[in-house]
Design an enzyme around this catalytic site. Sequence first.
Site, PDB file in Angstrom:
ATOM      1  N   ARG A 208       0.939  -1.227  -0.078  1.00 20.86           N
ATOM      2  CA  ARG A 208      -0.182   0.049   0.000  1.00 20.86           C
ATOM      3  C   ARG A 208       0.911   1.365  -0.052  1.00 20.86           C
ATOM      4  NH1 ARG A 208      -5.221  -1.401   3.800  1.00 20.86           N
ATOM      5  NH2 ARG A 208      -3.755  -2.499   4.930  1.00 20.86           N
ATOM      6  N   ARG A 306      11.948   0.478   7.588  1.00 23.17           N
ATOM      7  CA  ARG A 306      12.524   0.144   8.924  1.00 23.17           C
ATOM      8  C   ARG A 306      14.231   0.258   8.686  1.00 23.17           C
ATOM      9  NH1 ARG A 306       8.486   0.825  11.201  1.00 23.17           N
ATOM     10  NH2 ARG A 306       7.142  -0.326  12.265  1.00 23.17           N
ATOM     11  N   GLU A 335      17.762   2.500  16.133  1.00 25.88           N
ATOM     12  CA  GLU A 335      16.969   3.672  16.521  1.00 25.88           C
ATOM     13  C   GLU A 335      16.818   3.487  18.144  1.00 25.88           C
ATOM     14  OE1 GLU A 335      14.151   4.140  13.714  1.00 25.88           O
ATOM     15  OE2 GLU A 335      12.681   4.685  15.069  1.00 25.88           O
ATOM     16  N   HIS A 353      11.753   9.372  12.591  1.00 23.65           N
ATOM     17  CA  HIS A 353      10.806   8.579  12.479  1.00 23.65           C
ATOM     18  C   HIS A 353       9.264   9.031  12.573  1.00 23.65           C
ATOM     19  CE1 HIS A 353       9.765   3.850  13.086  1.00 23.65           C
ATOM     20  NE2 HIS A 353       8.864   4.437  12.384  1.00 23.65           N
TER      21      HIS A 353
END
Length: 419
Positions: A208, A306, A335, A353
């Site tokens: 998507r 990611r 992260e 992010h």
Amino acid sequence: MAFSRFARTLASLASKQTEPSCSIAQRAFATTTTVNGIPVEVHNESGSKRVVVTKSLPGDRWLQYLVKAGCRVEVCKHPDIILSNAIIKQLLGGKCDGVIGQLTEDWGSELFEALRQAGGKAYSNYAVGYNNVKVDEATKRGIPVGNTPGVLTETTAELAAALTLAAARRVPEADVFMRSGQYKGWLPTLFVGQLLQNKTVGIIGAGRIGAAYARMMVEGHKMNLVYYDPYPNKQLEEYIRLYGELLRHRGEPPVACRRVETVEEVLKEADVVSLHCNLDASTKHLINSQRLAIMKKDAVLVNAARGPCIDEAALVAHLKANPDFRCGLDVFEDEPAMKPGLADCPNAVIVPHIASASLWTRSGMATLAAANVAGVLSGYPVWNKQDILPFVEKPMTAVPAAAPSIVNAKELGLKMASD
Ligand code: DGY
């Protein structure tokens, strides 16, 4: 001035990390208390099912779902941004029926066992991605796991597009240049970047979000698309074919779309490559030094998927060796830390992010996470249909009696709304 000093100047402008606050309506009815020494904000104190929410969430529709389901909602106010398992276990305490947790938390055997022992029957991640959740550990304990698909698509794609443009046209570098008083007059050579129009955009992962990003770049910049995905995206291909026809009809050069068999083909051919794959064993370090080496020297690499999909140390070395190569990163391998040297690379655009950080999306994610927990605790069937907008947009009196998205519904044999 060194780029790292530029960066510090900017950082001082945004030095305070803020948490989203609750709406006025929420605050009006909330009380505060502590659970095993941890401060929590309590909503609907008399609710019979206890739901723990590990971070404050935007909007208040999410709260309406939980209150309607008879839940007492306790929102953690611990000051740590990333909660340790120890803190989360303290929060769960002896009785906890459901949890809304964050992608920064490690939802594996330890936490699911604590949740099971507290009588927990539902967990939802406040995210569409759930690589922080060991779903099989939840399934083993009979706990449904929810996520929040369908509300992040356009928002995340827009941020990937913003990173692409910012990197290609060197926007953050130029912004820092202005703020530091270095602009002394227009020059033909000042911050020359890359034109995207009519070039080739490559995506890895045409789900998507990848497809939404591809459409933005193809329609907005008349770029050709080359994509890698184990499964063809026929809708996307047809959309671009029709758009190409429209352009041809108007006497403009048409655009084309091609699915290729390997990641390498995308990397070699594209001027911009954006990652839109899930993180799993097959995509960890999908972009490594060998693959960076086959990309165009002045390509733009974007990652809003990611962090570990890119070998970040290899990327830093590549950025240093190839000043015309640029990247736009929303996510990082370790992260919230960055690999040494990344922050000093002027050819890297880096943001914390925030790909899903539009108010509509973040509120929608809260709504879906709450509807997941409320739905499971109410004994509703599972919706699991692509169109989740009824949960987000219908009046509360007309929302579906279902849990919108439970990723282990099949494994747990849960009833589906369409059954
Ligand atoms: C998600 O939902 O997986 C996103 O990374 C949050 O921005």
